[in-house]
Write an enzyme that holds these catalytic residues in place. Structure first.
Site, PDB file in Angstrom:
ATOM      1  N   ASN A 140       0.703  -1.504   0.065  1.00  0.00           N
ATOM      2  CA  ASN A 140      -0.452  -0.242   0.153  1.00  0.00           C
ATOM      3  C   ASN A 140       0.908   0.856   0.593  1.00  0.00           C
ATOM      4  OD1 ASN A 140       0.734   0.084   2.810  1.00  0.00           O
ATOM      5  ND2 ASN A 140      -0.726  -0.288   3.570  1.00  0.00           N
ATOM      6  N   ASP A 187      -9.260  -9.156  -0.146  1.00  0.00           N
ATOM      7  CA  ASP A 187      -8.287  -8.468   0.542  1.00  0.00           C
ATOM      8  C   ASP A 187      -8.378  -7.465   0.172  1.00  0.00           C
ATOM      9  OD1 ASP A 187      -6.626  -8.006   2.938  1.00  0.00           O
ATOM     10  OD2 ASP A 187      -4.949  -8.007   1.016  1.00  0.00           O
TER      11      ASP A 187
END
Ligand code: COA
EC number: 3.1.2.2
Length: 329
Positions: free
Chosen positions: A15, A204
């Site tokens: 991320n 996810d």
């Protein structure tokens, strides 16, 4: 028989804060599990097969993994029933500058061998050789426990996520999100069916979007509850992955993710539920510390019921963790 794969973590695995996505780790775990179980199931002469992922037991993300670290994924077959294989997978992250290694995940996966000639035919699994007799007994107990648990969770399959207009912040409708994905060849096994790891990565991703929309901070996957893969998803099908928040504790968020598959062109084939799971996320400060999360506001009777069920799962897991942490009298 053991199998190990290693891979350096790159920016597209992580991320914006540099933490590797839980989904990337789940995908690597599944790849290692699929290789070792398919290899084992083909170790005797006979009909060739590919091992399909049937179930992943609950797994916790124990420490973060960062860009530039090397993931070492090791898999081992720990039990075989007549038609299924249990694989234990450990994931270590290695800082290649300092040599420091940390345990990131431990996961247990169940695979079922499906014939290459006829994907609906489940083949028999060659029995694994145990180094100690107790290993077989312990494995049988885990096998029987998961079989029982599977029967109890069947009821979840009928539920659907409906869009709501102009939802208020902190409600379930405000953060609920969906992702639609066309299954291509690179998502599939030799049979032309989706790899379990690909599905878990997408699940996810959706859960992460729901969590980030709710708390508007950086978030990380803390754990995933047991996932059963009820049905195969064929190349060319479209999958809709929907996520909705079910529960918040002071510092964690539980998100339910549902995976539905349908054949876009052939309307005679009905849409079906392929998998479902609960993901738990934690909100992080820019320094990486866990933060309190805005409390979820359940509105409908169903949302209130799901909130109470989520609270039950949360309290049960918390008690289990504390039980493990404290020395037994
Ligand atoms: N978890 C663990 N084991 C499972 C399971 C699950 N969710 N579902 C079935 N099994 C095991 C059974 O215990 C049985 O083994 P046993 O005889 O040694 O006890 C074996 O699978 C075969 O069971 P059976 O009842 O004959 O088959 P099924 O009709 O339930 O089909 C699958 C099982 C796994 C083939 C089927 O559910 C399926 O195709 N799932 C999707 C697989 C897949 O595509 N994975 C990737 C998803 S993205």
């Amino acid at each position: 028989m053991a199998f190990q794969l290693s891979r350096i973590m790159r920016p597209d695995d992580a991320n914006v804060a540099g933490n590797v996505h839980g989904g990337t780790i789940l995908k690597m775990i599944e790849e290692a599990g699929a290789i070792i179980s398919t290899r084992h199931c083909n170790s005797q002469n006979g009909e060739r097969c590919v091992a399909a992922l049937a179930r992943v037991e609950r797994t916790d993300f124990l420490s973060p993994m960062c860009i530039g670290e090397v993931a070492h994924v090791s898999a081992e077959i720990t039990y075989t029933s007549k038609h299924s294989v249990e694989v234990q997978v450990n994931v270590l992250s290695e800082n290649i500058l300092t040599g420091a290694k940390k345990l990131t995940n431990k996961a247990t996966l169940w695979y079922v061998p499906l014939s290459l000639k006829n994907v609906d035919k489940v083949l028999e699994v060659p029995p694994v050789v145990y180094s100690r007799q107790e290993q077989e007994e312990e494995g049988r107990k885990r096998y029987e426990a998961q079989k029982l648990e599977r029967m109890e969770t069947k009821w979840r399959n009928g539920d659907i996520v409906q869009p709501v207009l102009n939802p208020e912040p902190n409600t379930v409708s405000y953060s609920q999100s969906s992702l639609i994905h066309l299954v291509g060849p690179s998502d599939c096994t030799l049979h032309g069916f989706v790899h379990g790891g690909v599905t878990m990565k997408l699940m996810d991703e959706v859960a992460g979007i729901v969590a980030a929309r709710h708390c508007k901070t950086n978030i990380v996957t803390a754990s995933v509850d047991a996932i059963n893969f009820h049905d195969k998803i064929r190349k060319g099908f479209v999958i809709t992955i929907s996520g909705r928040m079910t529960f918040t504790s002071n510092k964690s968020m539980e998100i339910e993710v549902l995976v539905d598959a349908d054949h876009v062109v052939d309307s005679s084939q009905k849409r079906y539920r392929a998998a479902s799971a609960f993901f738990t996320y934690v909100s992080l400060s820019p320094e990486g510390r866990s933060l309190p999360v805005p409390q979820l506001v359940p509105e409908t009777e169903d949302e209130k019921k799901r909130f109470e069920e989520g609270k039950g799962r949360y309290l049960q897991m918390k008690a289990k963790r504390q039980g493990h942490a404290e020395p037994q009298p």
